[in-house]
Scaffold this motif. Sequence first.
Motif, PDB file in Angstrom:
ATOM      1  N   TYR A  24      17.423 -12.145  -8.318  1.00  0.00           N
ATOM      2  CA  TYR A  24      16.814 -11.294  -9.343  1.00  0.00           C
ATOM      3  C   TYR A  24      17.819 -10.844 -10.397  1.00  0.00           C
ATOM      4  O   TYR A  24      17.472 -10.644 -11.556  1.00  0.00           O
ATOM      5  CB  TYR A  24      16.054 -10.115  -8.702  1.00  0.00           C
ATOM      6  CG  TYR A  24      14.640 -10.537  -8.385  1.00  0.00           C
ATOM      7  CD1 TYR A  24      13.622 -10.407  -9.335  1.00  0.00           C
ATOM      8  CD2 TYR A  24      14.320 -11.140  -7.173  1.00  0.00           C
ATOM      9  CE1 TYR A  24      12.330 -10.847  -9.076  1.00  0.00           C
ATOM     10  CE2 TYR A  24      13.033 -11.578  -6.909  1.00  0.00           C
ATOM     11  CZ  TYR A  24      12.044 -11.427  -7.863  1.00  0.00           C
ATOM     12  OH  TYR A  24      10.774 -11.871  -7.622  1.00  0.00           O
ATOM     13  N   ILE A  28      17.177 -11.292 -14.287  1.00  0.00           N
ATOM     14  CA  ILE A  28      17.342 -10.197 -15.248  1.00  0.00           C
ATOM     15  C   ILE A  28      18.260 -10.645 -16.400  1.00  0.00           C
ATOM     16  O   ILE A  28      17.982 -10.378 -17.574  1.00  0.00           O
ATOM     17  CB  ILE A  28      17.888  -8.932 -14.536  1.00  0.00           C
ATOM     18  CG1 ILE A  28      16.808  -8.349 -13.625  1.00  0.00           C
ATOM     19  CG2 ILE A  28      18.376  -7.885 -15.542  1.00  0.00           C
ATOM     20  CD1 ILE A  28      17.310  -7.387 -12.580  1.00  0.00           C
ATOM     21  N   CYS A  51      -2.015  -5.729 -15.945  1.00  0.00           N
ATOM     22  CA  CYS A  51      -2.268  -4.372 -15.466  1.00  0.00           C
ATOM     23  C   CYS A  51      -0.943  -3.601 -15.428  1.00  0.00           C
ATOM     24  O   CYS A  51      -0.885  -2.417 -15.649  1.00  0.00           O
ATOM     25  CB  CYS A  51      -2.884  -4.467 -14.091  1.00  0.00           C
ATOM     26  SG  CYS A  51      -3.700  -2.992 -13.534  1.00  0.00           S
ATOM     27  N   GLN A  52       0.158  -4.313 -15.155  1.00  0.00           N
ATOM     28  CA  GLN A  52       1.454  -3.643 -14.987  1.00  0.00           C
ATOM     29  C   GLN A  52       2.358  -3.796 -16.206  1.00  0.00           C
ATOM     30  O   GLN A  52       2.931  -2.843 -16.678  1.00  0.00           O
ATOM     31  CB  GLN A  52       2.177  -4.251 -13.779  1.00  0.00           C
ATOM     32  CG  GLN A  52       1.441  -4.041 -12.488  1.00  0.00           C
ATOM     33  CD  GLN A  52       2.146  -3.074 -11.571  1.00  0.00           C
ATOM     34  OE1 GLN A  52       3.194  -2.536 -11.885  1.00  0.00           O
ATOM     35  NE2 GLN A  52       1.571  -2.841 -10.414  1.00  0.00           N
ATOM     36  N   SER A  53       2.514  -5.028 -16.687  1.00  0.00           N
ATOM     37  CA  SER A  53       3.399  -5.204 -17.830  1.00  0.00           C
ATOM     38  C   SER A  53       2.721  -6.060 -18.904  1.00  0.00           C
ATOM     39  O   SER A  53       1.763  -6.769 -18.631  1.00  0.00           O
ATOM     40  CB  SER A  53       4.719  -5.854 -17.393  1.00  0.00           C
ATOM     41  OG  SER A  53       4.492  -7.103 -16.794  1.00  0.00           O
ATOM     42  N   ASP A  73       7.552  -5.969 -21.953  1.00  0.00           N
ATOM     43  CA  ASP A  73       8.125  -4.628 -21.783  1.00  0.00           C
ATOM     44  C   ASP A  73       8.865  -4.506 -20.446  1.00  0.00           C
ATOM     45  O   ASP A  73       9.597  -3.547 -20.225  1.00  0.00           O
ATOM     46  CB  ASP A  73       7.048  -3.535 -21.938  1.00  0.00           C
ATOM     47  CG  ASP A  73       5.825  -3.773 -21.077  1.00  0.00           C
ATOM     48  OD1 ASP A  73       5.747  -4.827 -20.410  1.00  0.00           O
ATOM     49  OD2 ASP A  73       4.934  -2.909 -21.071  1.00  0.00           O
ATOM     50  N   ALA A  74       8.709  -5.493 -19.554  1.00  0.00           N
ATOM     51  CA  ALA A  74       9.429  -5.452 -18.272  1.00  0.00           C
ATOM     52  C   ALA A  74      10.451  -6.586 -18.252  1.00  0.00           C
ATOM     53  O   ALA A  74      10.148  -7.719 -18.625  1.00  0.00           O
ATOM     54  CB  ALA A  74       8.460  -5.604 -17.111  1.00  0.00           C
ATOM     55  N   ILE A  75      11.677  -6.281 -17.819  1.00  0.00           N
ATOM     56  CA  ILE A  75      12.749  -7.259 -17.967  1.00  0.00           C
ATOM     57  C   ILE A  75      12.643  -8.419 -16.974  1.00  0.00           C
ATOM     58  O   ILE A  75      13.002  -9.557 -17.293  1.00  0.00           O
ATOM     59  CB  ILE A  75      14.133  -6.580 -17.921  1.00  0.00           C
ATOM     60  CG1 ILE A  75      15.210  -7.566 -18.390  1.00  0.00           C
ATOM     61  CG2 ILE A  75      14.478  -6.034 -16.581  1.00  0.00           C
ATOM     62  CD1 ILE A  75      16.300  -6.944 -19.174  1.00  0.00           C
ATOM     63  N   ILE A  76      12.118  -8.159 -15.776  1.00  0.00           N
ATOM     64  CA  ILE A  76      11.944  -9.265 -14.809  1.00  0.00           C
ATOM     65  C   ILE A  76      10.888 -10.230 -15.339  1.00  0.00           C
ATOM     66  O   ILE A  76      11.058 -11.451 -15.264  1.00  0.00           O
ATOM     67  CB  ILE A  76      11.595  -8.725 -13.404  1.00  0.00           C
ATOM     68  CG1 ILE A  76      12.825  -8.006 -12.833  1.00  0.00           C
ATOM     69  CG2 ILE A  76      11.136  -9.841 -12.467  1.00  0.00           C
ATOM     70  CD1 ILE A  76      12.605  -7.275 -11.536  1.00  0.00           C
ATOM     71  N   THR A  77       9.821  -9.661 -15.902  1.00  0.00           N
ATOM     72  CA  THR A  77       8.804 -10.513 -16.523  1.00  0.00           C
ATOM     73  C   THR A  77       9.444 -11.342 -17.636  1.00  0.00           C
ATOM     74  O   THR A  77       9.185 -12.545 -17.770  1.00  0.00           O
ATOM     75  CB  THR A  77       7.660  -9.639 -17.084  1.00  0.00           C
ATOM     76  OG1 THR A  77       7.218  -8.760 -16.045  1.00  0.00           O
ATOM     77  CG2 THR A  77       6.483 -10.474 -17.551  1.00  0.00           C
ATOM     78  N   HIS A 112       4.748 -13.934  -8.663  1.00  0.00           N
ATOM     79  CA  HIS A 112       4.594 -13.422 -10.030  1.00  0.00           C
ATOM     80  C   HIS A 112       3.481 -14.121 -10.790  1.00  0.00           C
ATOM     81  O   HIS A 112       3.042 -13.649 -11.823  1.00  0.00           O
ATOM     82  CB  HIS A 112       5.915 -13.564 -10.797  1.00  0.00           C
ATOM     83  CG  HIS A 112       6.973 -12.660 -10.277  1.00  0.00           C
ATOM     84  ND1 HIS A 112       6.985 -11.309 -10.523  1.00  0.00           N
ATOM     85  CD2 HIS A 112       8.032 -12.898  -9.461  1.00  0.00           C
ATOM     86  CE1 HIS A 112       8.013 -10.758  -9.914  1.00  0.00           C
ATOM     87  NE2 HIS A 112       8.656 -11.702  -9.259  1.00  0.00           N
ATOM     88  N   ASN A 119       0.863  -9.091 -14.046  1.00  0.00           N
ATOM     89  CA  ASN A 119       1.967  -8.815 -14.959  1.00  0.00           C
ATOM     90  C   ASN A 119       1.842  -9.616 -16.248  1.00  0.00           C
ATOM     91  O   ASN A 119       2.776  -9.690 -17.027  1.00  0.00           O
ATOM     92  CB  ASN A 119       3.309  -9.123 -14.278  1.00  0.00           C
ATOM     93  CG  ASN A 119       3.314 -10.521 -13.692  1.00  0.00           C
ATOM     94  OD1 ASN A 119       2.401 -11.288 -13.956  1.00  0.00           O
ATOM     95  ND2 ASN A 119       4.309 -10.833 -12.912  1.00  0.00           N
TER      96      ASN A 119
END
Lengths: 138, 417
Positions: A24, A28, A51-53, A73-77, A112, A119
């Motif tokens: 991960y 990132i 729903c989340q990102s 808006d999410a870095i893992i995404t 994912h 996401n």
Amino acid sequence: MTLQEIQEEIISEFDVFDDWMDKYEYIIDLGKELPIIDPLKKTDDRLIEGCQSKVWLDATVVDGKMQFTADSDAIITKGIIGLLIRVMNEQSPEAVATADLFFIQKIGLQEHLSPTRSNGLIGMVKKLKMSALQALNA
Amino acid sequence: MYLCTMMADETKKAFNVRAIREQFPALSQKIYNKNLIYFDNGATSQKPAMVLDAINQYYSKDNANIHRGVHFMSQHATTEYETARKTIQHYIHAKSSDEIIFTKGTTDGINLIASSYGELLTEGDEILITAMEHHSNIVPWQMLCQRKKLTLKVAPINLKGELITEEFDRLLTDKTKLVSVTHISNTLGTINPIAEIVKKAHAVGAKVVVDGAQSIQHMAIDVQALDCDFFVFSGHKVFGPTGIGVLYGKEALLEKMPPYQGGGDMIAKVTFERTTYNELPFKFEAGTPHIAGGICLGKAFEFLNGLDLQAIQTYEKEITEYAQDLLDTFEDLSIIGEAKHKTSVVSFSIKGIHPFDIGTLLDKQGIAVRTGHHCTQPLMDFFKIPGTIRASFAFYNTKEEIDTFIEAVDRSMNLLK
């Protein structure tokens, strides 16, 4: 490189990680290098709301090859988007539209892209392929 | 009297978290090669062996349809199911087991009230909820308001996540026919002053629905002392199976309400011209119910009856405060929900970091938390955040687990910066 070869390359890059957190950390870092969508293009028609990102995706065709930029808006995404774009960028619309993204499962990121993850990534893959189909029909 | 109390206390097992954990098989597994730390109890609780054994016993030996069979197995299953109803009645101190309606869960219970009690409301009537409600305690009322031309009012909260009493008092008028409020906020952990709310609502002639989804597993519930008109909860959040829940309603109200769904079990006599309905509680239980669910939910309450609820409440408050104090030491981390009266939930957000990222990294370290809006989107809008990271505790969680969790949050934040 073909879509197939890039996926094989990613799989071998991920082979070195036996710890999930290391894996991960790499994702990132990839997120930080993502070809970011022009902020002016972050419009509602380019938004895929999970729903989340959230994910924004822009697709263009240059000299018969697909070109993608994106953001989340999410870095893992973002990191996972980075991987998807690396596979799909500079490929022909035909190759993108019919792509079998086997690398996701091989590197253990299938969660994912499950419908329950919410996401925006599933929607993003659909949109990547739709934009390629549109390019084919244009 | 004193002696009786002492003896009753002595039969309760002393609160020992190690001994309790041993009764929950799911807690001793490894996730991604790490010892599981389960902090998603607000979403659902793990099940004690006693409940798991009862599920196995029911399907491997006792399985039969209930209420109508003349054979031994049917009568046995009926007795078990109705015994469970009585166990639950005694646990929540309802006057009669006729007041205990088995449902699918909290959402089903609220929908039952909205559909059935809603029929007794007329145009212009008002329903009052609060700004901290779960979608399940918002949407059924919106649907009812549309159908019957009623008005939905929302009592606001302050930045600590507490109901603003003056605003609630202002919105509660003689037009208010129903107040529906959560006992404990699933996102913030705020404990609402239910007895006080009920008293005020009754003074203007309104009935009160209490969403007990987050309180039934954390505190002793006495529906008669609260004097609420309805109390709903889900079995799976109180160490029982999924797909089963309870609606408590005062008998006189349930008698007045029309049936919710038609079918078998809820009838007294059916002809093609006319049907008369069964008595309570069966009037509201159409069709073959979730028999195993009901019986095993009874077992979950028997399990709780063997514990000291007061000790549990104190312990859970202690670990919640322990976690909150440690989280508070992080720079850029804000606790969402700092009510004076709160328990078992710590929600937080971190400046510049998406909750989804933290949740994903905690998962890879064996820690189960919930991230997102927790089915309380209006509440997220109020705090102007996309979501929170929520750790929600049960009495089987430990301070050692919280220490590991804090280290994992620290590691995740460092990776994401």
